[in-house]
Scaffold this active site. Structure first.
Site, PDB file in Angstrom:
ATOM      1  CG  HIS A 380      -2.140  -0.822   1.087  1.00 16.43           C
ATOM      2  ND1 HIS A 380      -3.296  -0.402   0.470  1.00 16.43           N
ATOM      3  CD2 HIS A 380      -2.357  -2.094   1.479  1.00 16.43           C
ATOM      4  CE1 HIS A 380      -4.182  -1.379   0.511  1.00 16.43           C
ATOM      5  NE2 HIS A 380      -3.640  -2.416   1.113  1.00 16.43           N
ATOM      6  CE  LYS A 571      -7.200  13.680  -0.564  1.00 18.35           C
ATOM      7  NZ  LYS A 571      -7.117  12.420  -1.266  1.00 18.35           N
ATOM      8  CE  LYS A 577      -3.657  10.734   2.479  1.00 13.32           C
ATOM      9  NZ  LYS A 577      -4.437  10.052   1.408  1.00 13.32           N
ATOM     10  CB  THR A 679     -10.547   4.655  -2.347  1.00 12.62           C
ATOM     11  OG1 THR A 679     -10.290   5.004  -0.983  1.00 12.62           O
ATOM     12  CG2 THR A 679      -9.783   3.396  -2.703  1.00 12.62           C
ATOM     13  CE  LYS A 683     -14.260   6.220  -0.405  1.00 11.24           C
ATOM     14  NZ  LYS A 683     -13.648   6.612   0.896  1.00 11.24           N
TER      15      LYS A 683
END
Ligand SMILES: *Cc1c(COP(=O)(O)O)cnc(C)c1O
Length: 835
Positions: A380, A571, A577, A679, A683
């Site tokens: 991951h 998130k 990020k 993910t 969405k």
């Protein structure tokens, strides 16, 4: 900057919320019967009368009534010998971020409308009792949510499976804000019981720790016997997982720790009451709390204990089942596929070897063959600080036999590598299970790799990078092992349940087939320019935005305009990020608004949500900065409400379900090469948000599907990031060359957003200029320019809606049913019975 809009906004009538979509009922539902069942549960299981029942009581009663219907099918699936599956999948994951389950169950059994009606007849609102269910947060973020989506998909397409994990007493902390700073509060999802679970105190396994290894000689051979110094019991709790249309039910089995010897009676009798219980408290701490880390492992012994605890319990459980059904462990890989969700369960590899060698008398070579054929492993992350490793002395003390086995696996692997290729020392060091550089540690990634027949990355780009970086040399030795399985999401939760308004419009437009086959969404594409459809979808989006605006005003007392562009970044808070990049752009808009206050600026709302790991200082300061910027911007009269910033606390699955259907713009702006898949990006695109993002993770594949015109891509590519890092990125030079960025950083550094503590961000900004590890300054201008393109498109309502519909239409591929179908075929070798 040209993101201004003509003052004439087109006010859209407030739409009605459409009823949830109806899949064809199987067998039909008797509302009166369901009502009777709920009432009976309320009386006999909850012990309440309708007059005194709280919303929670009604929720529990409804959950029991629904659960009974699931159990009927579950028992049939698991009891009868002739229905026994040829092969089962065991999904081992330290995290399952499942969220609330009532609507999952209702939706999949096609009972939502019947339950609504049944409860309405009792004066109870289903949407109210829905929120009485605690949000089960047995996970940190994407990895745990993936496991939950996979459980739903395995049940839906008929892959016989068990999910195995830990039943943490306390899930992920609840995030509160005090003066803009994150506060962590304990989470207590079990405090009122869990109506979905079945306790099985009779299903328990001993889990050993510590002690020593004895060698016994039997018939001229040596056998190793591990004599643990302490033993903990793992007790099973089962949650049935019902798939779409209720045709198949799997099990999520979560282990809870129990002391083998709950009370030292002699100590108690001596009057040492605390001492009598101390052991029990220590032992049961194993399943006390979800390890609150994200992306960075922490060398805590308790974490390793958790990993071995659930890996060993799960193996003992599946081996017992296999022996009952097939009698011989030689056939294990024919009937069992074990998927390791990241390296957290990788200790299962030496544990299975130990069971085969020491308990069942297998020869090493046979045991190894069985092990490799049974396991597969999902990677991951490539972030070096997130690759799990454990100090050799710790494993040696806690799991002495496993350390011996790991050494032997390593020796044999290195031996084989030397034979196969002209291996030099650097290569041997890179494939070794033992990292000699930082004080001898066991690398769990290498262990999981060599113990598995397939290793998968979670997006095309991530898998490619895996082959080139962490596993380059292992890949060269085992060139067929690495495969890609791009992540997916379950549309049942992220479309049908989260966005019933949009779902019913889609069903009206293209028929209910999309509920069974997400590829049917493609039929929308030719209608993307249809103005009636655009109107309906944009009305439904507006209703979702009104609902989110209410949440924002209730929770933050910030009032936002539902007609503004909702720009969403939700998130985990992490430097890679790059929430910071988004905050910097927010400040740039603010500066521009102050410079030209009377221009007709386009209304926009920046929405943030996410938790930071409790020990992650930089991430927590980023949250504080977002809140500081929000306070200043939201109160500034020159802004006239045209820019609002909202940081919604306590991001979890339920909050995601409220935000995603209301999003116009999806921020997926990680430094290229660092987000394995994402993910959240899927969405949001599914719900009609346009993505602004880098070519990272699954963004690449989203772009390929929705087309370049329907996504805003900017910034350095993964290759360019690599090159820039190699040659060294000069942040100060980048800032010198960008007037906008310079002004933004000056404002933050000089305390414009922290007037009470003007030095608060000085070190933060100086640090960014000295070591811009995540290339925020390198990508700022490109990001800023991409945002201007966003606003340009936003002004053209027809073009925007066309793009939005094109996104929904073309992301059917990201259904986790597709992902699970690929795992089943390429990795597990099982045939799904449905779908
Ligand atoms: C989907 C989801 C995530 C993962 O989001 P990314 O943007 O992919 O990091 C994390 N937390 C929750 C609650 C989610 O629903």
């Amino acid at each position: 900057m040209d993101d201004v809009v003509s003052p004439a906004t087109n006010e859209i009538a407030r739409p009605k919320r459409d009823a949830a979509p109806a899949g064809a009922p199987e067998g039909g539902v008797d509302v009166a019967k369901l009502r009777k069942e709920i009432l009976a549960e309320l009386t006999y299981s909850v012990g309440r009368s309708p007059e005194t029942a709280s919303p929670r009581d009604w929720f529990v009663a409804t959950a029991y009534a629904v659960r009974d219907r699931i159990v009927d099918r579950w028992v049939v699936d698991h009891a009868s010998k002739d229905k026994r599956p040829e092969k089962r999948v065991y999904y081992l994951s330290l995290e399952f971020l499942i969220g609330r389950l009532l609507f999952d169950a209702l939706n999949n059994l096609n009972l939502t409308e019947a339950a609504r009606e049944a409860l309405a007849g009792l004066g109870v609102d289903l949407d109210v009792i829905r929120t009485a269910e605690p949000d089960a947060a047995l996970g940190n973020g994407g990895l745990g949510r993936l496991a939950a989506c996979f459980m739903d998909s395995m049940a839906s397409i008929g892959v016989p499976a068990f999910g195995y994990g830990i039943r943490y007493d306390h899930g992920l902390f609840r995030q509160g804000m005090r003066d803009g700073w994150q506060q962590e509060y304990p989470e207590d999802w079990l405090s009122f019981g869990n109506p979905w679970e079945f306790a099985h105190p009779e299903i328990d396994y001993p889990i050993g720790f510590g002690g020593y290894v004895e060698q016994v000689y039997e018939q001229g051979a040596v056998r190793h016997v591990w004599r643990p110094g302490e033993v903990v019991e793992a007790v099973a709790f089962d949650i049935p997982v019902v798939g779409w249309r209720g045709r198949h039910v799997n099990t999520l089995r979560l282990w809870s720790a129990r002391a083998a010897d709950p009370l030292k009676l002699d100590a108690f009798n001596r009057g040492d009451y605390i001492g009598a219980l101390a052991d029990r408290v220590r032992v049961e701490s194993i399943s006390k709390v979800l390890y609150p880390s994200d992306e960075t492992p922490n060398g805590q012994e308790l974490r390793l204990r958790q990993e071995f605890f659930f890996a060993s319990a799960s193996l003992q459980d599946l081996i017992r089942r296999h022996l009952e059904e097939h009698g011989d462990l030689r056939s294990l890989p024919d009937h069992v596929a074990i998927q390791l969700n990241d390296t957290h369960p990788a200790i299962a590899v030496p544990e299975l070897m130990r069971i085969l060698l020491d308990l069942h008398g297998f020869e090493w070579a046979d045991a190894w063959k069985i092990t490799v054929a049974t396991f597969s492993y999902t990677n991951h992350t490539l972030l070096p600080e997130a690759l799990e490793s454990w100090p050799v002395p710790l494993i040696d003390r806690l799991l002495p036999r496993h350390m011996q086995i790991i050494y032997l696996i390593n020796a044999l692997e290195l031996e084989a590598a030397k034979k196969k290729r002209a291996a030099d020392d650097a290569m041997l060091a890179s494939i070794s299970l033992i990292d000699e550089n930082s004080g001898r540690r066991v690398r769990m990634g290498q262990l999981a790799f060599v113990g598995s027949h397939k290793i998968n990355g979670v997006s095309a780009l991530h898998t490619e990078l895996m082959k080139q970086t962490v596993f380059r040399d292992l890949h060269a030795l085992h060139p067929t092992r690495i495969v890609n399985k791009t992540n997916g999401i379950t549309f049942r939760r992220w479309l049908s349940q989260a966005n019933p308004g949009l779902t019913s419009i889609l069903i009206d437009a293209i028929g209910p087939g999309l509920l069974d086959d997400p590829n049917e969404l493609m039929k929308l594409l030719p209608m993307a320019g249809d103005s009636a459809l655009q109107e309906k979808i944009s009305e439904s989006k507006r209703a979702n935005k009104v609902a989110l605006a209410k949440i924002i005003s209730d929770r933050l007392d910030v009032h936002v305009d539902p007609d503004a562009l909702f720009d969403v970044q939700i998130k985990r808070i992490h430097e890679y990020k790059r929430q910071l990049l988004n905050i910097l752009e927010t400040v740039a808009i603010y500066n521009a608004m102050r410079a030209q206050p009377m221009r007709a600026w386009m209304p926009r709302v920046k929405i943030f949500a996410g938790k930071a790991a409790a020990s992650y200082h930089q991430a927590k300061l980023t949250i504080k900065l977002a809140n500081d910027v929000a306070r200043v911007v939201n109160q500034d009269p020159t802004v006239r409400g045209l820019l609002k910033v909202a940081f919604l606390p306590n991001y979890n699955v339920s909050l995601a379900e409220a935000i995603i259907p209301a999003a116009d713009l999806s921020e997926q702006i990680s430094t290229a090469g660092m987000e394995a898949s994402g993910t959240g990006n899927m969405k949001l695109a599914l719900n009609g948000a346009l993505t602004i993002g880098t070519l990272d993770g699954a963004n690449v594949e989203i772009k390929e599907r929705v087309g370049d015109d329907n996504i805003f891509i900017f910034g350095l590519t993964a290759q360019e990031v690599e090159a820039r890092k190699r040659r060294g990125h000069d942040a100060r030079a980048a800032v010198e060359n960008s007037a906008v960025l310079r002004e933004v950083l000056d404002a933050i550094r000089n305390g414009v957003f922290s007037p009470g503590d003007p030095a608060r961000y000085r070190g933060f900004i100086d640090g960014l200029l000295d070591h811009d590890t995540f290339l925020v300054t390198a990508d700022f201008d490109a990001y800023f320019a991409a945002q201007r393109k966003v606003y340009k498109l936003w002004r053209d309502r027809d073009a925007w809606m066309r793009s939005s519909i094109a996104n929904t239409a073309q992301v059917g591929w990201f259904s986790s049913d597709r992902t699970i179908g690929e795992y089943a075929e390429d990795i597990w070798n099982v045939r799904p019975s449905l779908g």
